[in-house]
Design a protein around this motif. Structure first.
Motif, mmCIF file in Angstrom:
data_model
loop_
_atom_site.group_PDB
_atom_site.id
_atom_site.type_symbol
_atom_site.label_atom_id
_atom_site.label_comp_id
_atom_site.label_asym_id
_atom_site.label_seq_id
_atom_site.Cartn_x
_atom_site.Cartn_y
_atom_site.Cartn_z
ATOM 1 N N UNK A 142 -69.335 -50.347 -21.491
ATOM 2 C CA UNK A 142 -68.552 -49.627 -22.506
ATOM 3 C C UNK A 142 -67.461 -48.782 -21.859
ATOM 4 N N UNK A 143 -66.193 -49.027 -22.150
ATOM 5 C CA UNK A 143 -65.124 -48.234 -21.538
ATOM 6 C C UNK A 143 -65.199 -46.759 -21.893
ATOM 7 N N UNK A 144 -65.649 -46.431 -23.097
ATOM 8 C CA UNK A 144 -65.715 -45.025 -23.506
ATOM 9 C C UNK A 144 -66.801 -44.260 -22.755
ATOM 10 N N UNK A 145 -67.716 -44.971 -22.091
ATOM 11 C CA UNK A 145 -68.759 -44.336 -21.296
ATOM 12 C C UNK A 145 -68.476 -44.403 -19.799
ATOM 13 N N UNK A 146 -67.276 -44.881 -19.459
ATOM 14 C CA UNK A 146 -66.911 -44.986 -18.046
ATOM 15 C C UNK A 146 -67.516 -46.196 -17.383
ATOM 16 N N UNK A 147 -67.676 -47.300 -18.145
ATOM 17 C CA UNK A 147 -68.327 -48.481 -17.628
ATOM 18 C C UNK A 147 -67.496 -49.241 -16.606
ATOM 19 N N UNK A 148 -68.114 -50.281 -16.059
ATOM 20 C CA UNK A 148 -67.455 -51.113 -15.070
ATOM 21 C C UNK A 148 -68.197 -51.124 -13.749
ATOM 22 N N UNK A 149 -68.016 -52.213 -13.000
ATOM 23 C CA UNK A 149 -68.706 -52.351 -11.723
ATOM 24 C C UNK A 149 -68.216 -51.356 -10.688
ATOM 25 N N UNK A 150 -66.923 -51.074 -10.661
ATOM 26 C CA UNK A 150 -66.370 -50.236 -9.602
ATOM 27 C C UNK A 150 -66.956 -48.824 -9.622
ATOM 28 N N UNK A 162 -76.293 -32.878 -13.394
ATOM 29 C CA UNK A 162 -75.626 -33.584 -14.486
ATOM 30 C C UNK A 162 -75.919 -35.075 -14.351
ATOM 31 N N UNK A 163 -76.712 -35.599 -15.279
ATOM 32 C CA UNK A 163 -77.145 -36.998 -15.224
ATOM 33 C C UNK A 163 -76.675 -37.786 -16.432
ATOM 34 N N UNK A 164 -75.663 -37.289 -17.106
ATOM 35 C CA UNK A 164 -75.118 -37.968 -18.282
ATOM 36 C C UNK A 164 -74.295 -39.181 -17.857
ATOM 37 N N UNK A 165 -73.898 -40.049 -18.807
ATOM 38 C CA UNK A 165 -72.910 -41.081 -18.486
ATOM 39 C C UNK A 165 -71.630 -40.448 -17.927
ATOM 40 N N UNK A 166 -70.888 -41.234 -17.148
ATOM 41 C CA UNK A 166 -69.736 -40.712 -16.415
ATOM 42 C C UNK A 166 -68.760 -39.930 -17.299
ATOM 43 N N UNK A 167 -68.491 -40.460 -18.481
ATOM 44 C CA UNK A 167 -67.466 -39.863 -19.331
ATOM 45 C C UNK A 167 -67.850 -38.480 -19.840
ATOM 46 N N UNK A 168 -69.123 -38.113 -19.741
ATOM 47 C CA UNK A 168 -69.572 -36.790 -20.199
ATOM 48 C C UNK A 168 -69.717 -35.783 -19.056
ATOM 49 N N UNK A 169 -69.407 -36.189 -17.837
ATOM 50 C CA UNK A 169 -69.571 -35.279 -16.707
ATOM 51 C C UNK A 169 -68.722 -34.024 -16.850
#
Length: 317
Positions: A164-172, A71-78
């Motif tokens: 993008x917050x909806x994609x699970x963005x952010x440095x952490x 699974x290599x999608x953006x975090x929010x799609x995991x």
């Protein structure tokens, strides 16, 4: 013996990187690529010499020629893709972090355990032989301090997955998981943490830095940022030995061990034996042995890390 076959969900940079690692690993191959964009799936499938390409993750997970899904999608799609893979009985290697939220990750773990299907977070740092050497070396004595940074200057684009917050963005979630993860591997989970940082205009964490506190004064100094170029190195200090990990510390090619009663030791990574290869081999071995979890990257530790990162995020004003 037939090849162990993979289906790759998504076509971004990490999908290409891990796909190439699969193709280079003896006894493995990419059998299929899936994406919501069929043209992109076909292009990556052609690059990796995969037989099949699909315009949906449902079709990818249903392919009987596939043993495991990466699974290599953006975090929010995991969660979405992992649910499909588990329902199809496929082993799952899910890119880090395991999910964008603790709730999503807990659901993924529950579904995998109920179905008896293998699931593992793709934290390739844990499978790097040099990092594994550090974790197993008794010569440190008691590890007192872990210091690690990961940061780079990323152009601000609220539509990009990093911002993008909806994609699970952010440095952490994207970068900080490595310095936090090194501390978790070597010191365990902290008793407390003190974090400062700043938010991007989109609301995601742009940077975070602080200390993880452990009993007896042991500690980890961690920093991550999307705003500036950090050293991206790490240092592990024990009562009897110290280790210095050059950049990138999460995928070190060289470490140096020093101590008052030893000659400096340099250890260099075999390029063919990197973290990507290690995590791929772990999935294949677990599947062959009927294991549903990895002892190297346990699911409970993936859940604990997401909780820790969430706690850090809440401290950023």
């Amino acid at each position: 013996m037939r090849d162990f076959t993979w289906g790759i969900a998504a076509t971004g940079g990490i999908a290409r990187t891990v796909g190439a690692a699969i193709a280079a690993e003896p006894g493995m191959r990419v059998a299929a690529v899936g994406s919501r964009n069929l043209a992109r799936a076909r292009a990556l499938a052609a690059t990796l010499e995969a037989e099949s390409a699909y315009g949906s993750y449902e079709q990818l997970c249903a392919d009987p020629a596939v043993d495991a899904i990466y699974v290599a999608t953006p975090h929010a799609q995991h969660l979405q893709v992992t649910e499909l893979a588990i329902a199809a009985g496929k082993a799952v290697l899910c890119e880090k972090p395991l999910a964008a939220t603790v709730d999503d990750a807990e659901k993924m773990v529950r579904l995998a355990r109920e179905a008896g299907v293998f699931l593992m977070e793709a934290m390739w740092m844990r499978f790097n032989p040099l990092v594994q050497r550090l974790a197993a070396d008794p010569r440190f004595g008691e590890i007192r301090s872990v210091q690690a940074t990961f940061g780079f200057a990323a152009p601000y684009d609220p539509a990009h997955r990093l911002w993008a917050p909806e994609l699970g963005g952010g440095a952490l979630l994207d970068l900080g998981i490595y310095p936090f993860g090194l501390a978790q591997l070597l010191l365990g989970m902290p008793a407390d943490l003190r974090i400062t940082g700043s938010l991007a205009p989109s609301g995601v964490d742009a940077e975070a830095a602080g200390v993880l506190l452990y009993p007896g004064g042991r500690h980890a100094l961690v920093a991550t940022s999307l705003l500036g170029n950090y050293p991206n190195t790490a240092c592990v200090v024990g009562t009897q030995m110290r280790a210095d990990l050059q950049t990138p510390f999460w995928a070190p090619q060289r470490i140096v061990l020093t101590g008052p009663s030893m000659e400096p030791e340099e250890h260099v990574l075999d390029p063919a034996d990197n973290g990507y290869a290690g995590e791929l081999r772990e999935v294949r071995a677990a599947t062959a042995e009927g294991r549903t979890e990895s002892s190297i990257m346990p699911l409970d530790e993936s859940l604990a890390m997401l909780g820790l990162l969430a706690d850090a995020r809440r401290q950023i004003a």
